[in-house]
Design a protein around this motif. Structure first.
Motif, PDB file in Angstrom:
ATOM      1  N   THR A 164     -19.868 -53.941  29.577  1.00  0.00           N
ATOM      2  CA  THR A 164     -19.156 -54.638  28.880  1.00  0.00           C
ATOM      3  C   THR A 164     -19.846 -55.719  27.807  1.00  0.00           C
ATOM      4  N   THR A 165     -21.314 -55.744  28.002  1.00  0.00           N
ATOM      5  CA  THR A 165     -21.949 -56.577  27.188  1.00  0.00           C
ATOM      6  C   THR A 165     -21.626 -56.391  25.500  1.00  0.00           C
ATOM      7  N   GLY A 166     -21.215 -57.691  25.003  1.00  0.00           N
ATOM      8  CA  GLY A 166     -20.991 -57.476  23.590  1.00  0.00           C
ATOM      9  C   GLY A 166     -19.715 -57.280  23.015  1.00  0.00           C
ATOM     10  N   LEU A 167     -18.817 -56.762  23.963  1.00  0.00           N
ATOM     11  CA  LEU A 167     -17.290 -56.283  23.657  1.00  0.00           C
ATOM     12  C   LEU A 167     -16.365 -57.559  23.752  1.00  0.00           C
ATOM     13  N   ASP A 168     -15.123 -57.095  22.735  1.00  0.00           N
ATOM     14  CA  ASP A 168     -14.253 -58.104  22.803  1.00  0.00           C
ATOM     15  C   ASP A 168     -13.244 -58.075  24.004  1.00  0.00           C
ATOM     16  N   PRO A 169     -12.610 -59.016  24.326  1.00  0.00           N
ATOM     17  CA  PRO A 169     -11.532 -59.294  25.537  1.00  0.00           C
ATOM     18  C   PRO A 169     -10.939 -57.803  25.628  1.00  0.00           C
ATOM     19  N   ARG A 170     -10.316 -57.189  24.469  1.00  0.00           N
ATOM     20  CA  ARG A 170      -9.393 -56.106  24.786  1.00  0.00           C
ATOM     21  C   ARG A 170     -10.270 -54.818  25.115  1.00  0.00           C
ATOM     22  N   SER A 171     -11.290 -54.888  24.571  1.00  0.00           N
ATOM     23  CA  SER A 171     -12.227 -53.613  24.856  1.00  0.00           C
ATOM     24  C   SER A 171     -12.618 -53.879  26.300  1.00  0.00           C
ATOM     25  N   ARG A 172     -13.233 -54.933  26.501  1.00  0.00           N
ATOM     26  CA  ARG A 172     -13.377 -55.208  28.003  1.00  0.00           C
ATOM     27  C   ARG A 172     -12.434 -54.588  28.921  1.00  0.00           C
ATOM     28  N   ASN A 173     -11.344 -55.303  28.695  1.00  0.00           N
ATOM     29  CA  ASN A 173      -9.950 -54.670  29.667  1.00  0.00           C
ATOM     30  C   ASN A 173      -9.876 -53.293  29.844  1.00  0.00           C
ATOM     31  N   GLN A 174      -9.934 -52.776  28.721  1.00  0.00           N
ATOM     32  CA  GLN A 174     -10.110 -51.056  28.675  1.00  0.00           C
ATOM     33  C   GLN A 174     -11.107 -50.599  29.342  1.00  0.00           C
ATOM     34  N   VAL A 175     -12.333 -51.001  29.487  1.00  0.00           N
ATOM     35  CA  VAL A 175     -13.309 -50.424  30.387  1.00  0.00           C
ATOM     36  C   VAL A 175     -13.110 -50.953  31.674  1.00  0.00           C
ATOM     37  N   TRP A 176     -12.590 -52.046  32.121  1.00  0.00           N
ATOM     38  CA  TRP A 176     -12.147 -52.567  33.420  1.00  0.00           C
ATOM     39  C   TRP A 176     -11.294 -51.456  34.031  1.00  0.00           C
ATOM     40  N   ASP A 177     -10.214 -50.951  33.272  1.00  0.00           N
ATOM     41  CA  ASP A 177      -9.211 -50.085  33.526  1.00  0.00           C
ATOM     42  C   ASP A 177      -9.799 -48.725  33.999  1.00  0.00           C
ATOM     43  N   ILE A 178     -10.694 -48.347  33.151  1.00  0.00           N
ATOM     44  CA  ILE A 178     -11.476 -47.209  33.327  1.00  0.00           C
ATOM     45  C   ILE A 178     -12.320 -47.054  34.687  1.00  0.00           C
ATOM     46  N   VAL A 179     -12.817 -48.031  34.833  1.00  0.00           N
ATOM     47  CA  VAL A 179     -13.597 -48.178  36.217  1.00  0.00           C
ATOM     48  C   VAL A 179     -12.620 -48.280  37.302  1.00  0.00           C
ATOM     49  N   ARG A 180     -11.363 -49.003  37.353  1.00  0.00           N
ATOM     50  CA  ARG A 180     -10.435 -48.555  38.448  1.00  0.00           C
ATOM     51  C   ARG A 180     -10.194 -47.240  38.687  1.00  0.00           C
ATOM     52  N   ILE A 181      -9.816 -46.383  37.523  1.00  0.00           N
ATOM     53  CA  ILE A 181      -9.456 -45.152  37.433  1.00  0.00           C
ATOM     54  C   ILE A 181     -10.871 -44.220  38.329  1.00  0.00           C
ATOM     55  N   VAL A 182     -11.710 -44.420  37.793  1.00  0.00           N
ATOM     56  CA  VAL A 182     -12.943 -43.888  38.218  1.00  0.00           C
ATOM     57  C   VAL A 182     -13.171 -44.037  39.950  1.00  0.00           C
ATOM     58  N   VAL A 183     -12.960 -45.276  40.299  1.00  0.00           N
ATOM     59  CA  VAL A 183     -13.003 -45.505  41.837  1.00  0.00           C
ATOM     60  C   VAL A 183     -11.709 -44.786  42.402  1.00  0.00           C
ATOM     61  N   ALA A 184     -10.903 -45.024  41.894  1.00  0.00           N
ATOM     62  CA  ALA A 184      -9.509 -44.369  42.366  1.00  0.00           C
ATOM     63  C   ALA A 184      -9.626 -42.889  42.823  1.00  0.00           C
ATOM     64  N   HIS A 185     -10.630 -42.185  41.989  1.00  0.00           N
ATOM     65  CA  HIS A 185     -10.843 -40.833  42.413  1.00  0.00           C
ATOM     66  C   HIS A 185     -11.990 -40.593  43.183  1.00  0.00           C
ATOM     67  N   GLY A 186     -12.488 -41.387  43.874  1.00  0.00           N
ATOM     68  CA  GLY A 186     -13.443 -41.372  45.144  1.00  0.00           C
ATOM     69  C   GLY A 186     -14.776 -41.717  44.702  1.00  0.00           C
ATOM     70  N   THR A 187     -14.972 -42.091  43.392  1.00  0.00           N
ATOM     71  CA  THR A 187     -16.510 -42.497  43.115  1.00  0.00           C
ATOM     72  C   THR A 187     -16.716 -43.935  43.473  1.00  0.00           C
ATOM     73  N   THR A 188     -17.895 -44.168  44.052  1.00  0.00           N
ATOM     74  CA  THR A 188     -18.369 -45.504  44.310  1.00  0.00           C
ATOM     75  C   THR A 188     -19.262 -45.892  43.122  1.00  0.00           C
ATOM     76  N   VAL A 189     -18.916 -47.377  42.640  1.00  0.00           N
ATOM     77  CA  VAL A 189     -19.540 -47.743  41.466  1.00  0.00           C
ATOM     78  C   VAL A 189     -20.281 -49.091  41.693  1.00  0.00           C
ATOM     79  N   LEU A 190     -21.568 -48.980  41.325  1.00  0.00           N
ATOM     80  CA  LEU A 190     -22.376 -50.177  41.339  1.00  0.00           C
ATOM     81  C   LEU A 190     -22.286 -50.931  40.174  1.00  0.00           C
ATOM     82  N   LEU A 191     -21.748 -51.917  40.033  1.00  0.00           N
ATOM     83  CA  LEU A 191     -21.743 -52.710  38.503  1.00  0.00           C
ATOM     84  C   LEU A 191     -22.516 -53.962  38.461  1.00  0.00           C
TER      85      LEU A 191
END
Length: 325
Positions: A164-191
């Motif tokens: 999320t480097t350089g993103l505005d707060p709304r875009s950052r929140n959208q990326v956060w939501d995507i990360v949560r969805i990815v993990v909910a489907h069983g993927t491990t995320v190293l952030l």
């Protein structure tokens, strides 16, 4: 250890005379978000590139789902995907064309590639933009497309290097939501991230690294508790009184006081000897002393330390040790 997505022991990477990674030990549990926090130059990106088999380590060992990143690099690559700090999609192609091309390169037949691209564009809110060239996308849209490209084949482990480097707060929140969805489907995320709030919101566990070394590790709550029972936030009426208020708080609380970007604000950690009641007593005494000195306080609060304060506490302590050495 069972159920580890990543394990490193004494990992080292040197560039000329600089040890970018200096004996790094990590144990990343599978099925969660693991945050790696640190300032610029801490070694975060170098460590990720080693784990993703893009760099060869100069020392130590690293495994991904039990596969050695050097001796079994192909096995590691078959289970991971990576989104770097900058979008890797082609600006001249449309969003849909980017995803279809990458899906074809990953072995999907043309109908399956088109179907998978359409599925991801819809999931990431990019269906309407799918027919437009990527160069017309906003920064947040580009990052969403980049992450979509990373999960065309659902990876067991997804590396997100400062996504999320350089993103505005709304875009950052959208990326956060995507990360949560990815993990909910069983993927491990190293952030990896420089944003402490991002690590606090997303990560189940956090490793704090500095100068290529692990300096702390734990859940967000454990890291916050490690630096004290509470944190005092003071907002003064007159910015001219901040220097004197800083001096008094340092003396009364016997702790480090930080100046915030707001010219009338100060923050101080309180140990409270590990007890919330003692922290409250220290805070009350500090407020009384400020009033006795004629310093008007417009806002005063006592809360749990945030990750900003954790990081400052940990790196300040480390800097003091290195200077003494």
């Amino acid at each position: 250890m069972p159920d580890l997505a990543i394990q490193t022991s004494g990992l080292v990477k040197t560039f000329d005379k600089t040890r970018a990674v200096d004996g790094l030990d990590l144990a990343v549990p599978a099925g969660a978000v693991y945050g790696v926090l640190g300032p610029n130059g801490a070694g975060k990106t170098t460590a990720v590139r080693i784990l993703a088999t893009l760099l060869r380590p100069d020392g130590g060992e690293a495994t991904v789902f039990g596969h050695d990143v050097v001796r079994e690099a192909d096995a590691v690559r078959s289970r991971v995907s990576m989104t770097g700090q900058y979008a890797s999609v082609d600006d001249e192609m449309t969003g849909a064309e980017n995803l279809i091309l990458l899906a074809r390169l990953l072995g999907h037949r043309k109908p399956a590639a088109r179907a998978r691209a359409a599925e991801l564009l819809e999931a990431f809110g990019l269906t309407e933009a799918g027919g437009r060239q990527v160069k017309t996308y906003s920064g947040g849209m580009r990052r969403r497309l980049d992450i979509a490209a990373s999960i065309l084949n659902t990876p067991d482990l997804l590396f997100l290097d400062e996504p999320t480097t350089g993103l505005d707060p709304r875009s950052r929140n959208q990326v956060w939501d995507i990360v949560r969805i990815v993990v909910a489907h069983g993927t491990t995320v190293l952030l990896t991230t420089q944003y402490l709030e991002e690590a606090d919101r997303l990560a189940d566990r956090i490793a704090v690294i500095d100068h290529g070394r692990l300096i702390a590790e734990g859940t967000p709550g454990e890291l916050k508790s490690s630096v004290g029972a509470g944190s005092v936030h003071v907002r003064l009426r007159d910015p001219a009184t901040r220097t004197e208020a800083e001096r008094l708080l340092t003396e009364i609380l016997d702790t480090t006081v930080y100046r915030e970007s707001d010219p009338v604000s100060l923050t101080a950690r309180i140990t409270g000897n590990g007890r919330d009641e003692a922290a409250a007593e220290q805070a009350s005494r500090a407020l009384a002393q400020l009033a006795a000195a004629g310093i008007v306080v417009d806002d005063f609060s006592l809360g749990q330390p945030n990750l900003d304060e954790v990081f400052l506490a940990l790196t300040d302590h480390r800097a003091t040790e290195e200077t003494a050495a």
